[in-house]
Enzyme design. Structure first.
Site: not given
Ligand code: C5P
Length: 236
Positions: A31, A58, A60, A63, A122, A213
């Protein structure tokens, strides 16, 4: 069978490339998020394309429809498996993204990337939604936005794994779900609020699990990814 997407959210291209090298034999999807897109997009996108690594961009996007369609056309490459927009951009914007993905892929002779719509982040909890003036809880909002995304021709939605069962019940198994907010038991939640474990997400029926992470910041990212894949396989 659910697939693992690894969010390589790191500040520099060299680190992102070494993560791709470490992870790609596991056949995960990589991603590319906002940090990479604004910092070193061309370099990491070409790196993945040269190695035929499947990517989820990703972006997002949110616009006016014409701008989103133009951005989607710039993002489509043969190895891009998924790209996304915000459902709050509206039906016409999502439709423009889906059409642009199909048209650009046809011009390249490749498979069109899936267009997913982000429902409710989330990191957003019920209190945050009320503060924004949106009525109802995260699940209700996710379903309302998912209905629009389906009508626009999106392949599925980005949502919390906690909402997957309801979404599948409403829209059917073929409407795909992609779930961030995944934390193996005992891992720090960070800024994520609506979290589940990998096993819970697979059990709920999620099609794609996004993990950042817990893998990227592990001493052994490949080992951490493998452990999550093992947990996903047990529950599949
Ligand atoms: O580090 P972590 O597991 O929290 O990463 C989640 C990834 O998913 C991040 O890159 C974040 O930008 C992305 N994301 C998210 N919630 C969303 C859409 C994308 O956490 N609804």
């Amino acid at each position: 069978m659910a697939q693992l997407i690894v969010a390589i959210d790191v500040p520099d291209a060299a680190r992102a490339e070494s993560l791709v090298d470490e992870l790609y034999e596991l056949d995960v999807i990589v991603k590319i998020g906002l940090e990479a897109l604004y910092g070193y997009a061309e370099r990491i996108l070409s790196y993945c394309e040269a190695r035929d690594v499947r990517t989820f961009i990703d972006a997002k996007l949110h616009d006016i429809p014409r701008t989103v369609a133009a951005a989607v056309s710039q993002l489509v490459r043969p190895n891009v498996h998924i790209l996304n927009v915000h459902a709050l951009g509206g039906l016409e914007m999502m439709r423009a993204a889906v059409d642009a993905s199909a048209e650009r892929a046809a011009a390249l002779g490749s498979t069109a990337p899936h267009v997913f719509a982000v429902t409710v982040l989330t990191s957003i909890a019920a209190e945050d939604l009320n503060e924004l003036g949106l009525q109802g809880g995260p699940a209700e909002n996710a379903i309302r936005l998912a209905a629009l995304a389906r009508d626009a021709g999106c392949s599925g939605v980005v949502c919390s794994a906690r909402e997957v069962r309801d979404l599948k019940a409403f829209f059917g198994e073929d409407f795909l779900t992609l779930t961030p907010g995944i934390r193996p038991t005992g891992e720090a939640h960070g800024d994520q609020k609506r979290v589940t474990t990998p096993a819970q997400a697979v059990e709920a029926g999620a099609d794609y699990l996004v993990v950042g992470r817990p893998i990227v910041e592990a001493a052994d990212p490949r080992g951490a990814a493998r452990a999550i894949l093992d947990e996903m396989a047990v529950r599949a």
